[in-house]
Each structure stands twice: as structure tokens, then as C-alpha cells.
Scaffold this motif. Structure first.
Motif, short mmCIF file in Angstrom:
data_model
loop_
_atom_site.label_atom_id
_atom_site.label_comp_id
_atom_site.label_asym_id
_atom_site.label_seq_id
_atom_site.Cartn_x
_atom_site.Cartn_y
_atom_site.Cartn_z
N ARG A 313 0.81 -1.21 0.00
CA ARG A 313 0.00 0.00 0.00
C ARG A 313 0.85 1.27 0.00
O ARG A 313 0.31 2.37 -0.01
CB ARG A 313 -0.97 -0.02 1.20
CG ARG A 313 -2.04 -1.08 1.08
CD ARG A 313 -3.04 -0.82 -0.04
NE ARG A 313 -3.97 0.22 0.28
CZ ARG A 313 -5.23 -0.01 0.70
NH1 ARG A 313 -5.70 -1.23 0.82
NH2 ARG A 313 -6.02 1.00 0.96
N SER A 316 1.25 3.88 -3.50
CA SER A 316 0.58 5.15 -3.79
C SER A 316 1.48 6.35 -3.46
O SER A 316 1.33 7.42 -4.06
CB SER A 316 -0.74 5.24 -3.01
OG SER A 316 -0.54 4.93 -1.65
N LEU A 320 2.20 9.58 -6.16
CA LEU A 320 2.20 11.03 -5.94
C LEU A 320 3.55 11.63 -6.35
O LEU A 320 3.61 12.67 -7.02
CB LEU A 320 1.88 11.36 -4.48
CG LEU A 320 1.86 12.85 -4.13
CD1 LEU A 320 0.86 13.62 -5.00
CD2 LEU A 320 1.55 13.08 -2.66
N LEU A 323 3.76 11.82 -10.12
CA LEU A 323 2.95 12.92 -10.68
C LEU A 323 3.65 14.25 -10.46
O LEU A 323 3.68 15.11 -11.36
CB LEU A 323 1.55 12.91 -10.05
CG LEU A 323 0.64 11.78 -10.53
CD1 LEU A 323 -0.58 11.65 -9.63
CD2 LEU A 323 0.21 12.02 -11.97
N LEU B 99 -5.74 12.32 -11.87
CA LEU B 99 -4.77 11.40 -11.27
C LEU B 99 -4.27 11.92 -9.93
O LEU B 99 -4.07 11.15 -8.98
CB LEU B 99 -3.60 11.16 -12.23
CG LEU B 99 -3.95 10.39 -13.52
CD1 LEU B 99 -2.75 10.32 -14.44
CD2 LEU B 99 -4.46 8.98 -13.19
N ILE B 100 -4.07 13.24 -9.84
CA ILE B 100 -3.62 13.80 -8.57
C ILE B 100 -4.71 13.63 -7.51
O ILE B 100 -4.43 13.21 -6.38
CB ILE B 100 -3.23 15.28 -8.75
CG1 ILE B 100 -1.90 15.35 -9.51
CG2 ILE B 100 -3.12 15.98 -7.39
CD1 ILE B 100 -1.44 16.74 -9.85
N THR B 103 -4.89 9.97 -6.47
CA THR B 103 -3.74 9.59 -5.66
C THR B 103 -3.84 10.20 -4.26
O THR B 103 -3.50 9.57 -3.26
CB THR B 103 -2.43 10.02 -6.36
OG1 THR B 103 -2.44 9.48 -7.68
CG2 THR B 103 -1.21 9.51 -5.62
N LYS B 106 -6.09 8.06 -2.33
CA LYS B 106 -5.43 6.82 -1.90
C LYS B 106 -4.56 7.07 -0.68
O LYS B 106 -4.56 6.29 0.28
CB LYS B 106 -4.52 6.29 -3.03
CG LYS B 106 -5.21 5.65 -4.20
CD LYS B 106 -4.14 4.87 -4.97
CE LYS B 106 -4.49 4.64 -6.41
NZ LYS B 106 -3.50 3.77 -7.07
N LEU B 107 -3.80 8.16 -0.73
CA LEU B 107 -2.87 8.43 0.37
C LEU B 107 -3.58 8.80 1.66
O LEU B 107 -3.06 8.55 2.75
CB LEU B 107 -1.86 9.51 -0.04
CG LEU B 107 -0.75 8.96 -0.93
CD1 LEU B 107 0.01 10.08 -1.61
CD2 LEU B 107 0.22 8.11 -0.10
N VAL B 109 -5.88 7.32 2.80
CA VAL B 109 -6.09 6.01 3.43
C VAL B 109 -4.75 5.33 3.73
O VAL B 109 -4.50 4.87 4.85
CB VAL B 109 -6.95 5.11 2.51
CG1 VAL B 109 -6.97 3.67 3.01
CG2 VAL B 109 -8.37 5.67 2.42
N ASP B 110 -3.88 5.26 2.72
CA ASP B 110 -2.65 4.48 2.84
C ASP B 110 -1.64 5.07 3.81
O ASP B 110 -1.03 4.36 4.61
CB ASP B 110 -1.95 4.37 1.47
CG ASP B 110 -2.74 3.51 0.49
OD1 ASP B 110 -3.59 2.73 0.96
OD2 ASP B 110 -2.48 3.61 -0.72
N TYR B 117 2.27 14.04 0.68
CA TYR B 117 0.81 14.09 0.77
C TYR B 117 0.37 15.28 1.64
O TYR B 117 -0.53 16.02 1.29
CB TYR B 117 0.25 12.79 1.36
CG TYR B 117 -1.18 12.92 1.83
CD1 TYR B 117 -2.24 12.89 0.94
CD2 TYR B 117 -1.47 13.13 3.19
CE1 TYR B 117 -3.55 13.04 1.36
CE2 TYR B 117 -2.77 13.28 3.63
CZ TYR B 117 -3.81 13.24 2.71
OH TYR B 117 -5.09 13.40 3.14
#
Lengths: 330, 128
Positions: A313, A316, A320, A323, B99-100, B103, B106-107, B109-110, B117
Motif C-alpha cells: 500500500r 501510492s 504522488l 505525478l 490522477l492527482i 492519488t 489513496k494516500l 487512506v494508505d 501528501y
């Protein structure tokens, strides 16, 4: 397993340190499926000496990517002789040693945890100089003549991108950000150097032993190969090795400018920042692919299954970072 | 319908027990594994709390971006295919923003402690 290692080390002891009276301690430090690292201590008259054993108990587990432990030991000897801070390789395991394949090196005291190197006040004086030290060390590594070392593969820049594309294509889960990074990489492959250099392959904060005065040793030559030396300059700037200190791109302790200046001053080729940026993107995707691979091939019955879930996990994080890198490069 | 308590409440109780009472009782490798397990449960708790909204938002963005409907997995596979084929590029309207945002979700949560982030989140709040 531990008892067999102890017995084998006790038998080996007199050849590692003459006058040895016995094995004073032995514990496993870490290691993945293929390689183990053990710290052990040999008692001798009036003193004791600490050593590190790095071994692959079952050679069949060796990853395709790995250079092999014999190659690692040969490279550490070569690097140490050229002035790269390195533990001394004191013994290369022979079949009769009963420890599998690997080698024994001297123990170097210091910190390897990136988090501490970036934050701990104990390294406050070392930090400003670390990026420059890394530049000088990398220049020395890239100058090494590894022609006599068996087992080193030549990897072109295109092949490095292709290997990642293959890994991504093999995942069950689709990742649009990885696809975007691959497209960008495929369109920006720098020309290979006229003469391939020795590339460490995993030179980063976390694989350096650091003391309050600076770098004491370079570790983990497992991914060494011949190719474009700029890969090492990009890999050390990957965000995952900054341990939260994201404004200091080189390992969380220095600037790219300090790294490049020291590299060039120490005789490294003048740095093409755009080419290094390619390797920073490549490195970020590479770490992302490693993380995602943990989740893609998850064996829930494995002893480290929870850890692998969490590492999976972390892919991700690299999405980032990718990107951000692609936006900067645009 | 299942009876009370709800999964999030059960998870919270288990996490509190493991962190406050079990963790201080163990040491060494077990303590390390337990800490990793607590982190994993906290991740699951965040996923239960956050993903219904973020999945709906992602699905809406994907539908708009691709001009077609489907499951979120199928749409993501379609998006990946189009990027791989070069039909969608960073210059395509809305792609990078999508996409940003995906993502970022996702972060959340992750790994909400990830420094990059947190910086993105601060920027977003500054804009709001």
C-alpha cells in the motif's frame, strides 16, 4: 537454523581472527527471502571483535536481478582498495564452511536508519557535508575498473525502462500513474555512455553507515551492474529515501547542486541534470513497482504477510511522487 | 441487516485494545509485528470511513474523462490502456487533475503522514 549457523561460525572462527577463544554472540539482523545478515562476535585474548555475515543459505532463491554475493564481496574489496569507505571483506564462504554462499566482513559501527540520519541531533554536524561526500564516493565508484569482477551484467537505459514496463504489464491491478510514467520514460531515454561504468544500483540513504563525522561505509552492492552512472545520482534523490525531509532531495540531507558539484570536482563526468532527472523518475517508478509487487503476489500464509500488505500500500506514495516529477518535467 | 455494533466501532475497539494494552506487554519481533498489524488495522479503518465518498467521486471523474460507464476497476483499466496507447497524455484536459485527486484519496487512506501528501493537502486547503 540459528544453532547450525552458530556451530558453523564457531568452526570458522580461528580463520577469521587468530587466537579466538569462541563465539561470544550471534544474532540475525534482517534479510529478505534470499539473503540473511548476521552480527556475531568472536572473543579473543583480552578483546572481542565483531563481524557481519551476509549469506544466501539456498542459492536457488537468488533473485535474477542480484549480482550474487561473490560479486558483492569482490566489489567491496575493489571499492575499499580505491578509498571508498567500505567494511573489510575478511572471508568469502567456501562450500566446506557449511554456511551457503556469502561472505564475512568487519563490523562498522554507526547508523543506517535513514529516519535517524535525517533527524537525530547526533548527526547534525555530519548532515551538511553528506551530499558532498556522496558525490565524491560516487565519483570514485564510477571510476572503478570492474573488468576483473565476474557476474556483472550490462544494462542499457532502454533495457531498464523495458524491465519496468514488463513488471507493470504483469500486475493484476492496473495503475494509470505507472503507465503515464512509463510513457514519459520511454520518450526520454538518455543515450548510453560511450563506456559503461560500474553502477552501485542501490546507493541511497539507508544503505550508508553514518557516524557523527559522516559516511563510514557503503553497503548493499546486490544490484550493482555496468551501465549509466547517472542512475546512482538519480536514485539517491528519490523521495522515498528523504525520510520526510522532502526539501533536501539528496537523501533528506542535501541538495542536488552540492552532490553534482562534489561529483564533478572529484573527477566524475559533468552532470547533465535532465538525464539525472530521468533516473529519478525511473528510480521512483522502480521503488513503486517493488512496493506494488509485494501486494500483487501476496501469500497470506507467509510469516511477513502483514508487513507485505503495508509495503504494497506504499505504492501510492510513489504515484504522488511520480505525478509531481512529471509535472515539473513538463 | 447486521446488528450493532458497526464494523468501524468494532475496529476502533480492537485497535485501542491492541495499542494500549497488548503492545506494552510484548517485545522484540512480536512488538514490531504487532505495531505493523495495528498500522494495518488503522489503514482499514480509514478505508471504511473514506472510500465510499472517494470511490463515488473517482467513478464520476472517470466517466467524464473516458465518456463511458462501467465498474471503477474496468474504467481504471480502460484509462491505463489509453495512457499506454498514447491516446491520453499529460496534456489531455482533466487527466493530471484526475490522477492527482485519485492519488490524494489513496494516500488519505494508505499513508496520511507521507510528507508529500501533507504538502499537497496543505496546498489544497490554502486554495479552498
Amino acid at each position: 537454523m540459528s544453532e547450525a549457523v552458530r556451530a558453523a561460525l564457531s568452526a570458522l572462527a580461528p580463520r577469521l581472527a587468530p587466537g579466538t577463544t569462541g563465539l561470544a554472540g550471534c544474532r540475525r539482523l534482517s534479510g529478505g527471502a534470499s539473503q540473511e545478515t548476521w552480527l556475531f562476535e568472536l572473543a579473543a585474548e583480552g578483546e572481542s571483535r565483531r563481524f557481519i555475515l551476509r549469506r544466501a543459505p539456498d542459492v536457488q532463491w537468488q533473485s535474477d536481478l542480484a549480482a550474487g554475493l561473490g560479486t558483492e564481496a569482490a566489489l567491496m574489496r575493489l571499492a575499499g582498495a580505491a578509498g571508498v569507505p567500505s567494511p573489510a571483506v575478511v572471508h568469502i564462504l567456501a562450500p566446506g564452511d557449511g554456511l551457503g554462499e556469502g561472505f564475512v566482513m568487519s563490523f562498522v559501527a554507526g547508523e543506517t536508519l535513514g529516519q535517524k540520519i535525517v533527524r537525530d541531533p547526533a548527526f547534525a554536524e555530519a548532515r551538511p557535508g553528506l551530499a558532498g561526500q556522496c558525490g565524491r564516493i560516487l565519483a570514485a565508484i564510477h571510476r572503478l575498473d570492474a573488468g576483473g569482477v565476474a557476474g556483472l551484467r550490462l544494462k542499457t537505459n532502454r533495457a531498464k525502462v523495458d524491465a519496468l514496463a514488463e513488471a507493470v504489464a504483469g500486475f493484476r491491478e492496473r495503475r494509470p500513474v505507472f503507465e503515464l510514467a512509463l510513457r514519459w520514460l520511454a520518450g526520454h531515454v538518455p543515450a548510453d555512455p560511450a563506456r559503461p561504468a560500474l553502477v552501485h544500483g542501490d546507493f541511497r540513504n539507508g544503505n550508508l553507515i553514518v557516524g557523527p563525522e559522516g559516511v563510514r561505509a557503503v553497503l548493499d552492492w546486490e544490484l550493482a551492474h555496468l551501465g549509466d552512472p547517472r542512475e546512482d545520482l538519480g536514485w539517491i534523490a528519490v523521495n522515498s529515501w528523504r525520510f520526510g525531509a522532502i526539501d533536501l532531495p539528496v537523501g533528506g540531507f542535501g541538495t542536488r547542486e552540492a552532490l553534482y558539484a562534489a561529483y564533478a570536482a572529484a573527477g566524475g563526468a559533468p552532470v547533465d541534470a535532465a538525464a539525472v532527472r530521468f533516473f529519478e523518475v525511473l528510480g521512483t517508478l522502480r521503488w513503486g513497482v517493488i512496493c506494488a509487487g509485494n501486494a500483487d503476489q501476496l501469500d497470506l500464509a507467509a510469516a511477513n504477510a502483514v508487513e507485505r500488505c503495508i509495503i504494497g500500500r506504499r505504492a501510492s506514495e510513489t504515484e504522488l511522487d511520480l505525478l509531481n516529477l512529471l509535472r515539473e518535467a513538463a | 441487516m447486521q446488528d450493532m455494533p458497526k464494523p468501524d466501532a468494532i475496529l476502533a475497539a480492537v485497535i485501542d485494545f491492541l495499542r494500549d494494552r497488548a503492545l506494552p506487554e510484548v517485545s522484540g519481533r512480536t512488538a514490531f509485528d504487532l505495531r505493523v498489524s495495528i498500522n494495518a488495522l488503522e489503514l482499514v479503518a480509514r478505508q471504511i470511513a473514506l472510500t465510499p465518498a472517494s470511490d463515488a467521486a473517482e467513478h464520476a471523474r472517470l466517466t467524464a474523462l473516458l465518456g463511458q460507464d462501467g465498474t471503477i476497476e474496468a474504467l481504471n483499466a480502460r484509462l491505463a490502456d489509453q495512457i499506454r496507447a498514447g491516446a491520453l497524455t499529460p496534456a489531455s484536459p482533466g487527466l493530471i487533475a484526475h490522477l492527482i485527486e485519485t492519488t490524494r484519496e489513496k494516500l488519505a487512506v494508505d499513508q496520511p503522514k507521507y510528507a508529500a501528501y501533507r504538502r499537497l493537502d496543505e496546498k489544497n486547503q490554502g486554495r479552498a
